[in-house]
Enzyme design. Structure first.
Site, PDB file in Angstrom:
ATOM      1  N   ASP A   1      50.222  30.860  30.357  1.00  0.00           N
ATOM      2  CA  ASP A   1      51.174  31.960  30.220  1.00  0.00           C
ATOM      3  C   ASP A   1      52.362  31.493  29.383  1.00  0.00           C
ATOM      4  O   ASP A   1      52.917  30.423  29.644  1.00  0.00           O
ATOM      5  CB  ASP A   1      51.670  32.421  31.588  1.00  0.00           C
ATOM      6  CG  ASP A   1      50.559  33.013  32.436  1.00  0.00           C
ATOM      7  OD1 ASP A   1      49.622  33.588  31.857  1.00  0.00           O
ATOM      8  OD2 ASP A   1      50.638  32.894  33.674  1.00  0.00           O
TER       9      ASP A   1
ATOM     10  N   HIS B   1      43.813  30.326  29.256  1.00  0.00           N
ATOM     11  CA  HIS B   1      45.116  30.447  28.591  1.00  0.00           C
ATOM     12  C   HIS B   1      46.211  29.825  29.449  1.00  0.00           C
ATOM     13  O   HIS B   1      46.036  29.575  30.639  1.00  0.00           O
ATOM     14  CB  HIS B   1      45.463  31.920  28.348  1.00  0.00           C
ATOM     15  CG  HIS B   1      45.723  32.676  29.620  1.00  0.00           C
ATOM     16  ND1 HIS B   1      44.712  33.109  30.457  1.00  0.00           N
ATOM     17  CD2 HIS B   1      46.884  33.051  30.221  1.00  0.00           C
ATOM     18  CE1 HIS B   1      45.233  33.721  31.504  1.00  0.00           C
ATOM     19  NE2 HIS B   1      46.550  33.697  31.394  1.00  0.00           N
TER      20      HIS B   1
ATOM     21  N   ARG C   1      37.506  42.972  41.918  1.00  0.00           N
ATOM     22  CA  ARG C   1      38.591  42.051  42.256  1.00  0.00           C
ATOM     23  C   ARG C   1      39.891  42.638  41.741  1.00  0.00           C
ATOM     24  O   ARG C   1      39.940  43.202  40.641  1.00  0.00           O
ATOM     25  CB  ARG C   1      38.363  40.673  41.643  1.00  0.00           C
ATOM     26  CG  ARG C   1      39.507  39.688  41.913  1.00  0.00           C
ATOM     27  CD  ARG C   1      39.194  38.276  41.439  1.00  0.00           C
ATOM     28  NE  ARG C   1      40.330  37.404  41.647  1.00  0.00           N
ATOM     29  CZ  ARG C   1      41.243  37.108  40.712  1.00  0.00           C
ATOM     30  NH1 ARG C   1      41.118  37.595  39.484  1.00  0.00           N
ATOM     31  NH2 ARG C   1      42.262  36.318  40.983  1.00  0.00           N
TER      32      ARG C   1
ATOM     33  N   HIS D   1      44.600  28.282  32.937  1.00  0.00           N
ATOM     34  CA  HIS D   1      43.816  28.997  33.934  1.00  0.00           C
ATOM     35  C   HIS D   1      43.010  30.131  33.308  1.00  0.00           C
ATOM     36  O   HIS D   1      43.177  30.458  32.130  1.00  0.00           O
ATOM     37  CB  HIS D   1      44.733  29.534  35.038  1.00  0.00           C
ATOM     38  CG  HIS D   1      45.809  30.454  34.537  1.00  0.00           C
ATOM     39  ND1 HIS D   1      46.923  30.012  33.851  1.00  0.00           N
ATOM     40  CD2 HIS D   1      45.947  31.796  34.609  1.00  0.00           C
ATOM     41  CE1 HIS D   1      47.692  31.036  33.537  1.00  0.00           C
ATOM     42  NE2 HIS D   1      47.115  32.135  33.977  1.00  0.00           N
TER      43      HIS D   1
END
Length: 385
Positions: A251, A249, A315, A305
């Site tokens: 942002d 996607h 994570r 990204h």
């Protein structure tokens, strides 16, 4: 790093992209429990993504490391060198790293520690901060209250930010979790205040990098804006080759500042392939978003990204999305339009319009701004006839 919404809109005024909602959902945030899912032999199919979206990384992305100390200390020569590196990165793929960003010592580490504290709470306690549909702030797991497929393998805590007082981040968390969890809100409030201050500095550096006569143009544009803070928690996944922590996607916001822990997961699409952005101690990742791409008249690229998952390690990441005031017209500085209206890449719009588009059933991807702009132009043409 994503302001989630669905790949096609169901917002009634976005008729070109209407889709039929599924009549029922297999899961919702109250019953997605990653501790239980991890004990199963296979990942549920709802978390599988198309092959093109999970294509493996082809190497590490060599990002410029921008040392902000010269800029923050008023060293013009070092500022110009930093601005030149920022420009090159933003025109290529829309992302770069910053170090010596002025954060109080230990604040970033403390914020990551507090995020682990929150996600380590019992499911029932986390659900006290449940994100009510239509609101920005709150906790979700797998975003299954909105989607029925391509679910992200993550838990998130999202918090609306506005420079205070009042301290909206701290107040929201204390009201939901109780006074005995006050430290969570206090640390996140301090971290958001620091992130917002950094965003203002970055906006000025971006203006310098574009050669604007008024180097403070973007800083002033965002001074009365807001932010969205997101804590991401990516549990280990037994089939990481089929799942994603966050799908591919761009942002929709202006710029995004990301703090990673020491586990690899962020990947950027650059030069025709997915490439890994490895964590670097003391560094923050800065991504250009769709709103700033429009403010730059398309000169700077919105970063495409995703976040991948792994079999062994948790994570964590902390993300701050910068947003302009909702009713402010998104229009590039006149000098970037070369005096010709025909050279405008995107029509005028407000952040409120774009936010509604992305929050009303549209899953953000790398065509969001194009689709949104096309709808705006189409709607404008209909009104004029």
């Amino acid at each position: 790093m994503c302001i989630y919404a669905s790949r096609q809109t169901v917002c009634p005024y976005l008729t070109p992209f209407k889709v039929k909602r599924p009549k029922s959902r297999e899961m919702n945030s109250s019953d997605v429990n990653f501790s239980l899912l991890q004990s199963q032999p296979n990942v549920p199919a709802e978390f599988f993504w198309p092959e093109k979206d999970v294509a493996p990384s082809e190497g590490d992305l060599d990002l410029p490391i921008i040392d902000l100390s010269g800029f923050l200390n008023g060293n013009e020569a070092e500022t110009q060198l930093a601005a030149k590196a920022v420009k090159k990165a933003c025109m290529a793929h829309g992302t770069f790293l910053v170090v010596n960003h002025g954060f109080k010592s230990g604040l970033a580490e403390k914020a990551l520690e507090i995020s682990s504290l929150f996600f380590g709470l019992s499911k029932d306690e986390k659900l006290r901060a449940y994100r009510i549909p239509g609101n920005i702030s709150g906790y979700t797991a797998g975003h299954s209250q909105r989607f029925s497929s391509n679910l992200p393998w993550n838990e998130t805590l999202t918090l609306a930010f506005k420079k205070g007082p009042p301290h909206v981040v701290e107040d929201f968390l204390t009201s939901r979790l109780g006074n005995h969890r006050q430290e969570i809100g206090q640390v996140f409030q301090e971290f958001c205040d620091a992130m917002n201050g950094l965003v203002m500095d970055l906006m000025e550096l971006l203006g310098i990098s574009m050669g604007l006569k008024d180097r403070t143009y973007y800083r002033r544009f965002f001074e009365d804006g807001s932010g969205i803070f997101r804590c991401n928690y990516y549990p280990p996944c037994k089939q990481p080759e089929k799942a994603l922590g966050v799908g591919p996607h761009n942002d929709p916001t202006a710029i995004t500042v990301l703090l990673q822990d020491d586990v690899v997961g962020l990947e950027v699409f650059a030069a025709g392939s997915w490439q890994t952005v490895r964590p670097r101690p003391g560094a923050l990742v800065v991504n250009v978003g769709d709103t700033f791409m429009a403010l730059s008249n398309g000169n700077y690229r919105s970063c495409y990204h995703r976040a991948v998952v792994n079999k062994e390690k948790v994570r964590r990441s902390l993300v701050f999305f910068s947003c302009p005031r909702e009713d402010k017209i998104i229009v590039p500085p006149p000098e970037l339009v070369e005096g010709e209206e025909a050279s405008r890449k995107y029509p005028d719009f407000t952040w409120a319009q774009l936010q509604k588009f992305t929050q009303s059933g549209y899953r953000v991807d790398n065509t969001t701004l194009h689709n949104f702009s096309s709808w705006l132009v189409s709607n404008s043409d209909k009104k004029s006839t």
